[in-house]
Design a protein around this motif. Structure first.
Motif, PDB file in Angstrom:
ATOM      1  N   LEU A   1      -8.445  20.682   2.472  1.00 18.24           N
ATOM      2  CA  LEU A   1      -8.265  20.374   3.889  1.00 18.24           C
ATOM      3  C   LEU A   1      -9.168  21.330   4.646  1.00 18.24           C
ATOM      4  CD1 LEU A   1      -4.366  20.163   3.944  1.00 18.24           C
ATOM      5  CD2 LEU A   1      -5.975  18.258   3.876  1.00 18.24           C
ATOM      6  N   GLU A   2      -9.884  20.832   5.631  1.00 19.75           N
ATOM      7  CA  GLU A   2     -10.899  21.647   6.290  1.00 19.75           C
ATOM      8  C   GLU A   2     -10.744  21.612   7.801  1.00 19.75           C
ATOM      9  OE1 GLU A   2     -14.978  21.567   4.680  1.00 19.75           O
ATOM     10  OE2 GLU A   2     -15.599  21.049   6.725  1.00 19.75           O
ATOM     11  N   VAL A   3     -10.894  22.774   8.411  1.00 17.58           N
ATOM     12  CA  VAL A   3     -10.856  22.888   9.870  1.00 17.58           C
ATOM     13  C   VAL A   3     -12.040  23.729  10.326  1.00 17.58           C
ATOM     14  CG1 VAL A   3      -9.630  23.832  11.856  1.00 17.58           C
ATOM     15  CG2 VAL A   3      -8.349  22.683  10.054  1.00 17.58           C
ATOM     16  N   LYS A   4     -12.811  23.201  11.276  1.00 20.88           N
ATOM     17  CA  LYS A   4     -13.867  23.998  11.894  1.00 20.88           C
ATOM     18  C   LYS A   4     -13.323  24.539  13.205  1.00 20.88           C
ATOM     19  CE  LYS A   4     -18.757  24.041  13.104  1.00 20.88           C
ATOM     20  NZ  LYS A   4     -20.035  23.283  13.115  1.00 20.88           N
ATOM     21  N   VAL A   5     -13.334  25.851  13.355  1.00 20.54           N
ATOM     22  CA  VAL A   5     -12.716  26.518  14.502  1.00 20.54           C
ATOM     23  C   VAL A   5     -13.509  26.217  15.771  1.00 20.54           C
ATOM     24  CG1 VAL A   5     -12.015  28.736  15.475  1.00 20.54           C
ATOM     25  CG2 VAL A   5     -11.836  28.334  12.994  1.00 20.54           C
ATOM     26  N   ASP A   6     -12.804  25.735  16.789  1.00 19.77           N
ATOM     27  CA  ASP A   6     -13.451  25.468  18.069  1.00 19.77           C
ATOM     28  C   ASP A   6     -13.147  26.600  19.052  1.00 19.77           C
ATOM     29  OD1 ASP A   6     -10.798  25.084  18.842  1.00 19.77           O
ATOM     30  OD2 ASP A   6     -10.959  22.894  18.834  1.00 19.77           O
ATOM     31  N   ALA A   7     -13.658  26.470  20.255  1.00 21.65           N
ATOM     32  CA  ALA A   7     -13.500  27.540  21.246  1.00 21.65           C
ATOM     33  C   ALA A   7     -12.030  27.796  21.569  1.00 21.65           C
ATOM     34  CB  ALA A   7     -14.275  27.174  22.517  1.00 21.65           C
ATOM     35  N   GLN A   8     -11.227  26.741  21.557  1.00 23.59           N
ATOM     36  CA  GLN A   8      -9.809  26.884  21.883  1.00 23.59           C
ATOM     37  C   GLN A   8      -9.072  27.747  20.875  1.00 23.59           C
ATOM     38  OE1 GLN A   8      -7.790  23.148  22.304  1.00 23.59           O
ATOM     39  NE2 GLN A   8      -5.778  24.066  22.625  1.00 23.59           N
ATOM     40  N   ASP A   9      -9.522  27.705  19.617  1.00 19.51           N
ATOM     41  CA  ASP A   9      -8.830  28.454  18.561  1.00 19.51           C
ATOM     42  C   ASP A   9      -9.490  29.788  18.227  1.00 19.51           C
ATOM     43  OD1 ASP A   9      -6.783  26.624  18.135  1.00 19.51           O
ATOM     44  OD2 ASP A   9      -8.047  25.376  16.856  1.00 19.51           O
ATOM     45  N   ALA A  10     -10.612  30.072  18.832  1.00 13.30           N
ATOM     46  CA  ALA A  10     -11.304  31.340  18.562  1.00 13.30           C
ATOM     47  C   ALA A  10     -10.385  32.515  18.885  1.00 13.30           C
ATOM     48  CB  ALA A  10     -12.593  31.424  19.368  1.00 13.30           C
ATOM     49  N   GLY A  11     -10.342  33.483  17.968  1.00 19.16           N
ATOM     50  CA  GLY A  11      -9.523  34.671  18.161  1.00 19.16           C
ATOM     51  C   GLY A  11      -8.095  34.535  17.672  1.00 19.16           C
ATOM     52  N   LYS A  12      -7.706  33.340  17.234  1.00 18.71           N
ATOM     53  CA  LYS A  12      -6.344  33.130  16.733  1.00 18.71           C
ATOM     54  C   LYS A  12      -6.271  33.395  15.232  1.00 18.71           C
ATOM     55  CE  LYS A  12      -5.148  29.693  20.256  1.00 18.71           C
ATOM     56  NZ  LYS A  12      -4.775  28.281  20.531  1.00 18.71           N
ATOM     57  N   GLU A  13      -5.036  33.580  14.738  1.00 17.43           N
ATOM     58  CA  GLU A  13      -4.840  33.788  13.314  1.00 17.43           C
ATOM     59  C   GLU A  13      -5.001  32.475  12.558  1.00 17.43           C
ATOM     60  OE1 GLU A  13      -1.045  35.598  12.718  1.00 17.43           O
ATOM     61  OE2 GLU A  13      -1.710  37.571  13.435  1.00 17.43           O
ATOM     62  N   VAL A  14      -5.399  32.591  11.291  1.00 20.08           N
ATOM     63  CA  VAL A  14      -5.604  31.413  10.447  1.00 20.08           C
ATOM     64  C   VAL A  14      -4.356  30.545  10.419  1.00 20.08           C
ATOM     65  CG1 VAL A  14      -5.930  30.653   8.075  1.00 20.08           C
ATOM     66  CG2 VAL A  14      -7.387  32.464   8.998  1.00 20.08           C
ATOM     67  N   ARG A  15      -3.186  31.173  10.232  1.00 21.15           N
ATOM     68  CA  ARG A  15      -1.940  30.384  10.137  1.00 21.15           C
ATOM     69  C   ARG A  15      -1.685  29.571  11.406  1.00 21.15           C
ATOM     70  NH1 ARG A  15       0.614  35.597  10.710  1.00 21.15           N
ATOM     71  NH2 ARG A  15       0.959  35.710   8.464  1.00 21.15           N
ATOM     72  N   THR A  16      -2.025  30.153  12.553  1.00 21.43           N
ATOM     73  CA  THR A  16      -1.804  29.463  13.827  1.00 21.43           C
ATOM     74  C   THR A  16      -2.718  28.260  13.956  1.00 21.43           C
ATOM     75  OG1 THR A  16      -1.171  31.557  14.872  1.00 21.43           O
ATOM     76  CG2 THR A  16      -1.809  29.756  16.330  1.00 21.43           C
ATOM     77  N   VAL A  17      -3.969  28.421  13.538  1.00 22.25           N
ATOM     78  CA  VAL A  17      -4.924  27.320  13.612  1.00 22.25           C
ATOM     79  C   VAL A  17      -4.512  26.178  12.683  1.00 22.25           C
ATOM     80  CG1 VAL A  17      -7.331  26.641  13.279  1.00 22.25           C
ATOM     81  CG2 VAL A  17      -6.792  28.893  14.230  1.00 22.25           C
ATOM     82  N   LEU A  18      -4.096  26.525  11.466  1.00 27.10           N
ATOM     83  CA  LEU A  18      -3.712  25.499  10.506  1.00 27.10           C
ATOM     84  C   LEU A  18      -2.442  24.768  10.932  1.00 27.10           C
ATOM     85  CD1 LEU A  18      -4.470  27.318   7.137  1.00 27.10           C
ATOM     86  CD2 LEU A  18      -5.751  25.438   8.171  1.00 27.10           C
ATOM     87  N   GLU A  19      -1.524  25.489  11.511  1.00 27.18           N
ATOM     88  CA  GLU A  19      -0.293  24.848  11.990  1.00 27.18           C
ATOM     89  C   GLU A  19      -0.590  23.907  13.153  1.00 27.18           C
ATOM     90  OE1 GLU A  19       2.332  28.050  12.913  1.00 27.18           O
ATOM     91  OE2 GLU A  19       2.727  28.540  10.815  1.00 27.18           O
ATOM     92  N   ARG A  20      -1.458  24.352  14.081  1.00 26.04           N
ATOM     93  CA  ARG A  20      -1.752  23.536  15.257  1.00 26.04           C
ATOM     94  C   ARG A  20      -2.627  22.342  14.930  1.00 26.04           C
ATOM     95  NH1 ARG A  20      -5.080  22.418  19.452  1.00 26.04           N
ATOM     96  NH2 ARG A  20      -6.859  23.556  18.629  1.00 26.04           N
ATOM     97  N   ARG A  21      -3.655  22.567  14.118  1.00 25.09           N
ATOM     98  CA  ARG A  21      -4.632  21.504  13.868  1.00 25.09           C
ATOM     99  C   ARG A  21      -4.193  20.538  12.758  1.00 25.09           C
ATOM    100  NH1 ARG A  21      -9.895  23.227  15.338  1.00 25.09           N
ATOM    101  NH2 ARG A  21     -10.687  21.317  14.349  1.00 25.09           N
ATOM    102  N   LEU A  22      -3.529  21.048  11.722  1.00 19.58           N
ATOM    103  CA  LEU A  22      -3.170  20.208  10.583  1.00 19.58           C
ATOM    104  C   LEU A  22      -1.669  20.022  10.405  1.00 19.58           C
ATOM    105  CD1 LEU A  22      -5.681  21.524   7.864  1.00 19.58           C
ATOM    106  CD2 LEU A  22      -5.932  19.545   9.375  1.00 19.58           C
ATOM    107  N   GLY A  23      -0.870  20.797  11.132  1.00 17.52           N
ATOM    108  CA  GLY A  23       0.570  20.695  10.972  1.00 17.52           C
ATOM    109  C   GLY A  23       1.067  21.254   9.657  1.00 17.52           C
ATOM    110  N   VAL A  24       0.323  22.186   9.072  1.00 14.52           N
ATOM    111  CA  VAL A  24       0.713  22.772   7.791  1.00 14.52           C
ATOM    112  C   VAL A  24       1.960  23.627   7.980  1.00 14.52           C
ATOM    113  CG1 VAL A  24      -0.013  24.267   5.890  1.00 14.52           C
ATOM    114  CG2 VAL A  24      -1.667  22.766   7.002  1.00 14.52           C
ATOM    115  N   SER A  25       2.963  23.413   7.165  1.00 15.58           N
ATOM    116  CA  SER A  25       4.211  24.166   7.285  1.00 15.58           C
ATOM    117  C   SER A  25       4.049  25.578   6.738  1.00 15.58           C
ATOM    118  CB  SER A  25       5.334  23.465   6.526  1.00 15.58           C
ATOM    119  OG  SER A  25       5.104  23.507   5.128  1.00 15.58           O
ATOM    120  N   ARG A  26       4.892  26.491   7.200  1.00 17.46           N
ATOM    121  CA  ARG A  26       4.871  27.869   6.702  1.00 17.46           C
ATOM    122  C   ARG A  26       5.139  27.905   5.198  1.00 17.46           C
ATOM    123  NH1 ARG A  26       5.159  32.154  10.574  1.00 17.46           N
ATOM    124  NH2 ARG A  26       4.055  31.391  12.410  1.00 17.46           N
TER     125      ARG A  26
END
Length: 325
Positions: free
Chosen positions: A16-41
């Motif tokens: 599964l792949e996510v390219k970080v955009d300006a909105q997610d810059a500076g956030k933690e990896v877990r936060t980006v994956l949860e927001r963009r892909l809905g990956v559970s903890r």
């Protein structure tokens, strides 16, 4: 060893792949994956333990790492197999299959998953054989199940992520499951909603009943066709289209009996005084078919719809009910 120098395909499912955009810059990896892909903890905690499971720009990363715009996060899940399920060469109908999802049209008389006393002859045995014959290493993960004597569509996830995503759609009521049933009598009113809680029968735990302290259970129904007010040898019957809002065990069978319209051929919830023999013989099992299934594909994000045509025994039952056979 860099990920690019080893064959990750042998160990992992496609990432599964996510390219970080300006909105997610500076956030933690877990936060980006949860927001963009809905990956559970829970899923993320399993993946991050593997050597190449979580990377940023193909370098191993922690879930707490912060990312910059343009970074590429890849999440890889290790391939798994159902080693406890015996592969068996049993024919079954594939409606749809890709790298992450399998939709099958289950025949009546087949159990979905091995249980005590039924270790072989199940849909799981057939599917595992199918995957092994293709050289795929996949664990059998049914997203929902059908009763042994119910035919129709069953969705099977090929990765933990896909299973999690569709299960969440189920919980949110976003999976559209539609059934066709043939019943004794006809509901009054002809269409409506059965909103009656269901739980185990106190005296017969293998049965479910409508009871005030049961689990919330909602079934939408619509009468599609009726088959004569007074047919020779028995009373009226009807074809009912149903949509489930919840998914309790035996829900349709229990709710239709509650309406006074038990399913033709249902050995557990059928008429108290016995059914019409020629109808029962025509179908040979409970007259219930899961004919339509729809949900958003977790990878493509497109809503997909699958259909399963009526099996021969239900076509035969229709002909008998119409007096044509």
């Amino acid at each position: 060893m860099p990920a690019s120098t080893i064959n990750l395909d042998d160990r992992y499912y496609p990432p599964l792949e996510v390219k970080v955009d300006a909105q997610d810059a500076g956030k933690e990896v877990r936060t980006v994956l949860e927001r963009r892909l809905g990956v559970s903890r829970k899923l993320l905690s399993q993946v991050k333990l593997t050597e190449h499971g979580l990377t940023v720009n193909e370098l191993r990363a922690y879930t707490s790492a912060k990312v910059a715009e343009g970074d590429v996060i890849r999440l890889r899940m290790e391939r798994e197999e159902s080693d406890d399920i015996l592969p068996e060469n049993i024919p079954f109908q594939i409606v749809f299959e890709d790298v992450s999802l399998l939709i099958v049209n289950k025949p009546a008389g087949m159990i979905v998953h091995p249980t005590h006393g039924h270790y072989t002859g199940t849909l799981a045995n057939a599917v595992v054989y199918h995957w092994k014959s293709l050289g795929e290493r996949v664990r059998f993960r049914p997203i929902h199940r059908l009763d042994e004597e119910t035919s129709g569509l069953v969705a099977i996830a090929k990765t933990g992520y896909v299973h999690q995503q569709i299960s969440e759609q189920l919980q949110a009521g976003e999976v559209d499951k539609r059934y066709r049933a043939y019943v004794y009598g006809s509901p009054d009113p002809s269409s409506g909603v059965v909103n009656e809680p269901i739980d185990r029968d106190s005296d017969r735990p293998h049965l479910r009943v409508v009871r005030p302290d049961g689990y919330p259970s909602i079934t939408h129904y619509e009468t599609a066709e009726t088959f004569g007010a007074e047919q020779e040898g028995g009373g009226a019957a009807a074809c009912i289209k149903l949509k489930l809002e919840t998914g309790r065990t035996h829900q349709i069978r229990v709710h239709m009996r509650h309406l006074g319209c038990p399913l033709i051929g249902d050995k557990l919830y059928g008429p108290d005084e016995g059914g019409i023999e020629r109808w029962e013989q025509a179908v040979g099992r409970q007259a219930l078919h899961a004919e339509t299934l729809s949900f958003v594909h977790p990878l493509t994000k497109q809503r997909m719809v699958w259909h399963a045509p009526l099996p021969p025994e239900l076509i035969q039952l229709e002909a008998v009910l119409r007096g044509k056979s």
